[in-house]
Scaffold this motif. Structure first.
Motif, PDB file in Angstrom:
ATOM      1  N   ARG A  93      -8.643 -28.541  -0.940  1.00  0.00           N
ATOM      2  CA  ARG A  93      -8.812 -27.058  -1.147  1.00  0.00           C
ATOM      3  C   ARG A  93      -8.762 -26.434   0.084  1.00  0.00           C
ATOM      4  N   LEU A  94      -9.583 -26.744   1.058  1.00  0.00           N
ATOM      5  CA  LEU A  94      -9.565 -26.275   2.453  1.00  0.00           C
ATOM      6  C   LEU A  94      -8.405 -26.263   2.966  1.00  0.00           C
ATOM      7  N   SER A  95      -7.703 -27.482   3.093  1.00  0.00           N
ATOM      8  CA  SER A  95      -6.444 -27.414   3.727  1.00  0.00           C
ATOM      9  C   SER A  95      -5.627 -26.449   3.237  1.00  0.00           C
ATOM     10  N   ALA A  96      -5.230 -26.446   1.774  1.00  0.00           N
ATOM     11  CA  ALA A  96      -4.525 -25.640   0.963  1.00  0.00           C
ATOM     12  C   ALA A  96      -4.729 -24.121   1.657  1.00  0.00           C
ATOM     13  N   TYR A  97      -6.134 -23.663   1.601  1.00  0.00           N
ATOM     14  CA  TYR A  97      -6.512 -22.528   1.755  1.00  0.00           C
ATOM     15  C   TYR A  97      -6.076 -21.908   3.081  1.00  0.00           C
ATOM     16  N   ARG A  98      -6.150 -22.912   4.043  1.00  0.00           N
ATOM     17  CA  ARG A  98      -5.969 -22.761   5.512  1.00  0.00           C
ATOM     18  C   ARG A  98      -4.325 -22.590   5.589  1.00  0.00           C
ATOM     19  N   ARG A  99      -3.456 -23.252   4.725  1.00  0.00           N
ATOM     20  CA  ARG A  99      -1.921 -23.197   4.952  1.00  0.00           C
ATOM     21  C   ARG A  99      -1.660 -21.668   4.610  1.00  0.00           C
ATOM     22  N   LEU A 100      -2.346 -21.269   3.483  1.00  0.00           N
ATOM     23  CA  LEU A 100      -1.830 -19.655   3.062  1.00  0.00           C
ATOM     24  C   LEU A 100      -1.938 -18.813   4.355  1.00  0.00           C
ATOM     25  N   PHE A 101      -2.519 -18.989   5.252  1.00  0.00           N
ATOM     26  CA  PHE A 101      -2.687 -18.206   6.415  1.00  0.00           C
ATOM     27  C   PHE A 101      -1.643 -18.297   7.364  1.00  0.00           C
ATOM     28  N   ALA A 102      -0.740 -19.239   7.225  1.00  0.00           N
ATOM     29  CA  ALA A 102       0.620 -19.556   7.864  1.00  0.00           C
ATOM     30  C   ALA A 102       1.438 -18.493   7.463  1.00  0.00           C
ATOM     31  N   VAL A 103       1.346 -17.860   6.126  1.00  0.00           N
ATOM     32  CA  VAL A 103       2.441 -17.055   5.961  1.00  0.00           C
ATOM     33  C   VAL A 103       1.661 -15.526   5.931  1.00  0.00           C
ATOM     34  N   GLU A 104       2.524 -14.793   6.413  1.00  0.00           N
ATOM     35  CA  GLU A 104       1.807 -13.223   6.841  1.00  0.00           C
ATOM     36  C   GLU A 104       1.811 -12.571   5.345  1.00  0.00           C
ATOM     37  N   LEU A 105       0.886 -11.761   5.140  1.00  0.00           N
ATOM     38  CA  LEU A 105       0.817 -10.739   4.168  1.00  0.00           C
ATOM     39  C   LEU A 105       1.774  -9.669   4.397  1.00  0.00           C
ATOM     40  N   SER A 106       2.642  -9.427   3.334  1.00  0.00           N
ATOM     41  CA  SER A 106       3.752  -8.481   3.634  1.00  0.00           C
ATOM     42  C   SER A 106       3.127  -6.918   3.888  1.00  0.00           C
ATOM     43  N   ILE A 107       3.915  -6.209   4.743  1.00  0.00           N
ATOM     44  CA  ILE A 107       3.502  -4.693   4.950  1.00  0.00           C
ATOM     45  C   ILE A 107       3.130  -3.926   3.524  1.00  0.00           C
ATOM     46  N   GLU A 108       4.297  -4.298   2.495  1.00  0.00           N
ATOM     47  CA  GLU A 108       3.903  -3.646   1.207  1.00  0.00           C
ATOM     48  C   GLU A 108       2.740  -4.045   0.642  1.00  0.00           C
ATOM     49  N   LEU A 109       2.412  -5.416   0.640  1.00  0.00           N
ATOM     50  CA  LEU A 109       1.139  -5.575  -0.095  1.00  0.00           C
ATOM     51  C   LEU A 109       0.182  -5.183   0.725  1.00  0.00           C
ATOM     52  N   LEU A 110      -0.133  -5.203   2.025  1.00  0.00           N
ATOM     53  CA  LEU A 110      -1.260  -4.752   2.807  1.00  0.00           C
ATOM     54  C   LEU A 110      -1.343  -3.009   2.340  1.00  0.00           C
ATOM     55  N   GLN A 111      -0.273  -2.385   2.267  1.00  0.00           N
ATOM     56  CA  GLN A 111      -0.242  -0.945   1.999  1.00  0.00           C
ATOM     57  C   GLN A 111      -0.798  -0.629   0.634  1.00  0.00           C
ATOM     58  N   ARG A 112      -0.399  -1.671  -0.393  1.00  0.00           N
ATOM     59  CA  ARG A 112      -0.873  -1.487  -1.757  1.00  0.00           C
ATOM     60  C   ARG A 112      -2.328  -1.724  -1.729  1.00  0.00           C
ATOM     61  N   LEU A 113      -2.965  -2.670  -1.090  1.00  0.00           N
ATOM     62  CA  LEU A 113      -4.226  -3.037  -1.240  1.00  0.00           C
ATOM     63  C   LEU A 113      -4.992  -2.010  -0.709  1.00  0.00           C
ATOM     64  N   ARG A 114      -4.744  -1.168   0.422  1.00  0.00           N
ATOM     65  CA  ARG A 114      -5.458  -0.111   0.889  1.00  0.00           C
ATOM     66  C   ARG A 114      -5.258   1.163   0.205  1.00  0.00           C
ATOM     67  N   ASP A 115      -4.156   1.479  -0.524  1.00  0.00           N
ATOM     68  CA  ASP A 115      -3.748   2.828  -1.214  1.00  0.00           C
ATOM     69  C   ASP A 115      -4.725   2.557  -2.696  1.00  0.00           C
ATOM     70  N   CYS A 116      -4.456   1.417  -3.134  1.00  0.00           N
ATOM     71  CA  CYS A 116      -5.241   1.092  -4.573  1.00  0.00           C
ATOM     72  C   CYS A 116      -6.748   1.521  -4.560  1.00  0.00           C
ATOM     73  N   THR A 117      -7.235   0.758  -3.158  1.00  0.00           N
ATOM     74  CA  THR A 117      -8.637   0.571  -3.024  1.00  0.00           C
ATOM     75  C   THR A 117      -9.157   1.967  -2.633  1.00  0.00           C
ATOM     76  N   ASN A 118      -8.504   2.708  -1.712  1.00  0.00           N
ATOM     77  CA  ASN A 118      -8.952   4.060  -1.219  1.00  0.00           C
ATOM     78  C   ASN A 118      -8.777   4.898  -2.434  1.00  0.00           C
ATOM     79  N   GLY A 119      -7.797   4.688  -3.246  1.00  0.00           N
ATOM     80  CA  GLY A 119      -7.575   5.598  -4.585  1.00  0.00           C
ATOM     81  C   GLY A 119      -8.319   5.342  -5.886  1.00  0.00           C
ATOM     82  N   GLY A 120      -8.768   4.196  -5.757  1.00  0.00           N
ATOM     83  CA  GLY A 120      -9.469   3.796  -7.079  1.00  0.00           C
ATOM     84  C   GLY A 120      -8.617   3.288  -8.073  1.00  0.00           C
ATOM     85  N   PHE A 121      -7.541   2.655  -7.874  1.00  0.00           N
ATOM     86  CA  PHE A 121      -6.690   1.885  -8.863  1.00  0.00           C
ATOM     87  C   PHE A 121      -6.629   0.758  -9.004  1.00  0.00           C
TER      88      PHE A 121
END
Length: 239
Positions: free
Chosen positions: A170-198
Motif C-alpha cells: 500500500r505504501l509503495s502504491a501510494y508513493r507511485r501516485l506521486f510520480a504522476v503530476e496532478l493536472s492544472i485543471e484538477l488543481l484549479q478545480r480543487l481550489r475553486d470548489c473549496t474556496n467557493g464551498g462546492f
C-alpha cells in the motif's frame, strides 16, 4: 445578503482550508505545530471525525476529514480554533483572532477524487518551493501515508486502504501516485470548489449531494439563466 449555507454531508470526505487573517502567519515555532496536531487529534476523536490528510503551512492549514455527523467537522474546527488561538495569544502576548472568520471547505467524492485531494494537500510544500520532495516536509500526513511513520492524527480512508492488501504494498502504491503530476485543471478545480464551498465530484455525485442539502453544489455560470431549459438545467436551477 445572508451567507450561503455551508455544504456538509456526514460520511463523505471534506477538504478544509484554514487561513490566517490577511494571510498572516499562524505558526511561529515547531512547538506551535505540535500543539496544533495534538489538539486536532483530540478534537477529532471527541467528535468522531477521521483525519485522512493534512499539511501545516506557515499561514494556512489544509485538512481532509470525514465526519460521522454533519456537525462533526465544524465542531472540530471550533474546539481546535479556540484552544489554539488562546495558546498563541498567551504564548506570544497578542490579542484578537488568528484565522479568517470562516473556514473554506468542499465535499469530496471518494472515488476517484479522494486520493487526488490527499496528494494535492501533501504536495503543498513542494509547490511552495519549501522542500524538493513531500517526504522532506515534517508537518504533513505524507510521512504516514507514504512512508508508514506512526501518526496519531491520521486515520486512513477505505479508498487508501484499497490500494493494496498489505501495508508495504500500500505504501509503495501510494508513493507511485506521486510520480504522476496532478493536472492544472484538477488543481484549479480543487481550489475553486473549496474556496467557493462546492462539491468536487462527478455530475451524478454533485446532484446526489444537491438533493441532500437542497441547493446547487457546483459553480454556476455567469449571467442570467435561459428562459427555456431542458430537464437537466431545470434540476440545476432548483438548487
Amino acid at each position: 445578503m445572508p451567507r450561503r449555507a455551508r455544504i456538509v454531508a456526514a460520511g463523505y470526505p471534506m477538504h478544509v482550508i484554514l487561513r490566517g487573517i490577511d494571510r498572516a502567519a499562524v505558526f511561529f515555532d515547531d512547538a506551535d505545530r505540535r500543539y496544533f496536531l495534538e489538539w486536532l487529534s483530540a478534537a477529532a476523536a471527541q467528535e468522531s471525525v477521521s483525519v485522512h490528510g493534512y499539511v501545516l503551512m506557515t499561514n494556512h492549514v489544509h485538512l481532509l476529514m470525514t465526519a460521522e455527523r454533519d456537525a462533526g467537522v465544524p465542531a472540530v474546527l471550533k474546539h481546535l480554533g479556540q484552544r489554539y488561538v488562546q495558546y498563541v495569544n498567551r504564548t506570544y502576548r497578542r490579542t484578537g483572532g488568528l484565522f479568517e472568520g470562516r473556514f473554506r471547505s468542499a465535499v469530496i467524492e471518494s472515488d476517484p477524487y479522494l486520493l487526488a485531494c490527499q496528494r494535492y494537500i501533501e504536495l503543498n510544500p513542494v509547490r511552495a518551493a519549501m522542500v524538493a520532495a513531500p517526504g522532506d516536509f515534517f508537518w504533513s500526513s505524507y510521512r504516514a501515508n507514504a512512508l508508514g511513520e506512526r501518526d496519531p492524527v491520521v486515520t486512513p480512508h477505505p479508498v487508501y486502504r484499497d490500494l493494496a492488501s498489505s501495508e508495504d504494498a500500500r505504501l509503495s502504491a501510494y508513493r507511485r501516485l506521486f510520480a504522476v503530476e496532478l493536472s492544472i485543471e484538477l488543481l484549479q478545480r480543487l481550489r475553486d470548489c473549496t474556496n467557493g464551498g462546492f462539491v468536487v465530484g462527478r455530475p451524478q455525485f454533485e446532484r446526489q449531494i444537491a438533493a441532500m442539502v437542497g441547493r446547487r453544489t457546483w459553480k454556476g455560470s455567469p449571467g442570467r439563466p435561459p428562459k427555456e431549459t431542458d430537464v437537466g438545467a431545470q434540476t440545476e436551477l432548483a438548487f
